[in-house]
Design an enzyme around this catalytic site. Structure first.
Site, PDB file in Angstrom:
ATOM      1  N   GLY A  50       0.789  -1.234   0.000  1.00 14.79           N
ATOM      2  CA  GLY A  50       0.000   0.000   0.000  1.00 14.79           C
ATOM      3  C   GLY A  50       0.820   1.284   0.000  1.00 14.79           C
ATOM      4  O   GLY A  50       0.403   2.294  -0.570  1.00 14.79           O
ATOM      5  N   GLU A 108       3.687   5.264   5.850  1.00 18.55           N
ATOM      6  CA  GLU A 108       2.447   4.469   5.809  1.00 18.55           C
ATOM      7  C   GLU A 108       1.427   5.112   4.879  1.00 18.55           C
ATOM      8  O   GLU A 108       1.297   6.337   4.839  1.00 18.55           O
ATOM      9  CB  GLU A 108       1.825   4.415   7.210  1.00 18.55           C
ATOM     10  N   ASP A 112      -5.456   2.754  10.099  1.00 14.74           N
ATOM     11  CA  ASP A 112      -6.880   2.494  10.324  1.00 14.74           C
ATOM     12  C   ASP A 112      -7.065   2.175  11.807  1.00 14.74           C
ATOM     13  O   ASP A 112      -7.200   3.070  12.640  1.00 14.74           O
ATOM     14  CB  ASP A 112      -7.318   1.359   9.405  1.00 14.74           C
ATOM     15  N   ASP A 168      -5.835  -0.827  -2.111  1.00 15.24           N
ATOM     16  CA  ASP A 168      -6.541  -1.712  -3.027  1.00 15.24           C
ATOM     17  C   ASP A 168      -7.862  -2.218  -2.478  1.00 15.24           C
ATOM     18  O   ASP A 168      -8.127  -2.164  -1.279  1.00 15.24           O
ATOM     19  CB  ASP A 168      -5.673  -2.938  -3.326  1.00 15.24           C
ATOM     20  N   ARG A 174      -4.983   0.116  -7.086  1.00 13.84           N
ATOM     21  CA  ARG A 174      -3.793   0.731  -6.473  1.00 13.84           C
ATOM     22  C   ARG A 174      -3.235   1.868  -7.331  1.00 13.84           C
ATOM     23  O   ARG A 174      -2.620   2.795  -6.819  1.00 13.84           O
ATOM     24  CB  ARG A 174      -2.693  -0.310  -6.281  1.00 13.84           C
TER      25      ARG A 174
HETATM   26  P1  IMP Z   1      -4.682  -1.261  10.601  1.00 15.20           P
HETATM   27  O1  IMP Z   1      -3.799  -2.289  11.246  1.00 15.20           O
HETATM   28  O2  IMP Z   1      -6.135  -1.474  10.909  1.00 15.20           O
HETATM   29  O3  IMP Z   1      -4.257   0.166  10.885  1.00 15.20           O
HETATM   30  O4  IMP Z   1      -4.624  -1.524   9.040  1.00 15.20           O
HETATM   31  C1  IMP Z   1      -3.592  -1.109   8.267  1.00 15.20           C
HETATM   32  C2  IMP Z   1      -3.659  -1.631   6.840  1.00 15.20           C
HETATM   33  O5  IMP Z   1      -4.986  -2.027   6.440  1.00 15.20           O
HETATM   34  C3  IMP Z   1      -3.272  -0.511   5.906  1.00 15.20           C
HETATM   35  O6  IMP Z   1      -1.870  -0.404   5.788  1.00 15.20           O
HETATM   36  C4  IMP Z   1      -3.981  -0.897   4.633  1.00 15.20           C
HETATM   37  O7  IMP Z   1      -3.173  -1.768   3.883  1.00 15.20           O
HETATM   38  C5  IMP Z   1      -5.229  -1.614   5.109  1.00 15.20           C
HETATM   39  N1  IMP Z   1      -6.384  -0.683   5.093  1.00 15.20           N
HETATM   40  C6  IMP Z   1      -6.934  -0.052   6.136  1.00 15.20           C
HETATM   41  N2  IMP Z   1      -7.962   0.731   5.734  1.00 15.20           N
HETATM   42  C7  IMP Z   1      -8.055   0.592   4.380  1.00 15.20           C
HETATM   43  C8  IMP Z   1      -8.919   1.158   3.373  1.00 15.20           C
HETATM   44  O8  IMP Z   1      -9.812   1.971   3.612  1.00 15.20           O
HETATM   45  N3  IMP Z   1      -8.680   0.757   2.086  1.00 15.20           N
HETATM   46  C9  IMP Z   1      -7.695  -0.128   1.748  1.00 15.20           C
HETATM   47  N4  IMP Z   1      -6.873  -0.676   2.661  1.00 15.20           N
HETATM   48  C10 IMP Z   1      -7.038  -0.326   3.966  1.00 15.20           C
END
Ligand code: IMP
Length: 190
Positions: A50, A108, A112, A168, A174
């Site tokens: 990403g 990053e 999320d 994605d 992407r």
């Molecule tokens: P976290 O551990 O929940 O912060 O997730 C991180 C990863 O989830 C990011 O680096 C993204 O690859 C993926 N991700 C989180 N939200 C989205 C979104 O809205 N669209 C696409 N990928 C996401």
């Protein structure tokens, strides 16, 4: 709906435009270049896949501000239920070098839940980096639930699933130059 390319028809609305990304990337790089003015060769660590677009543009913006950077990539997979990450992370590709004593800046695409990032920060700290900070292009409101310190943030965005500029849906979208929300009909198609 934006217009021009094949993907515009799949996008419900643009959340962050190409121009906004360009301007914000330059702004973030200027700030980071100032903060790291004493540091030669900041080590940027991007998380595949990403962060690839943001990493490439951010590194070039740092160069324009006269800072030299080195690039490293990691690939991790987060065990989760559907779109939710669990914080249990498996390393698919590790760093290629020793980071002892290095000033590391994690690049990053999006924070999320912050679970993946908080794991990564603990991991990098355990590898004896001199400092570890984070620059994230996007952050969702849920990110505040996990105590993870993101020093540089591009945009706080609504709690919606977004694609584009590295992000994605089923490995698609992407390459979009902007960040947007998919039309609901697209979710059934991958
Ligand atoms: P976290 O551990 O929940 O912060 O997730 C991180 C990863 O989830 C990011 O680096 C993204 O690859 C993926 N991700 C989180 N939200 C989205 C979104 O809205 N669209 C696409 N990928 C996401």
């Amino acid at each position: 709906m934006a217009d021009g390319s094949w993907y515009d028809a799949d996008i419900d609305r643009v959340i962050v435009s190409e121009e906004q990304i360009r301007e914000k990337t330059a702004e973030l790089a200027k700030q980071v270049a100032e903060d790291y003015r004493e540091v030669d060769g900041v080590l940027l660590v991007g998380v595949l896949k990403g962060a690839v677009m943001f990493m490439a543009d951010f590194a070039r913006a740092m160069g324009r501000h006269g800072r030299s950077v080195e690039l490293e990539f990691m690939a991790v997979s987060s065990y989760g239920q559907g779109a939710t990450s669990s914080g249990v992370v498996r390393i698919l590709k590790d760093l290629d070098r020793d980071i002892t004593g290095r000033h590391v800046l994690v690049v990053e695409d999006i924070v999320d839940s912050g679970l993946t990032l908080s794991w990564l920060l603990r991991y990098l700290a355990s590898r004896s980096a001199a400092s570890v900070e984070v620059v994230a292009l996007l952050r969702k409101p849920d990110a505040v639930k996990v105590p993870v310190s993101v020093k540089y943030v591009g945009f706080d965005i609504p709690n919606e699933f977004v694609v584009g500029y590295g992000l994605d849906f089923g490995e698609r979208y992407r390459e979009l130059p902007y960040v947007g929300v998919l039309r609901p009909a697209m979710y059934g198609k991958v």
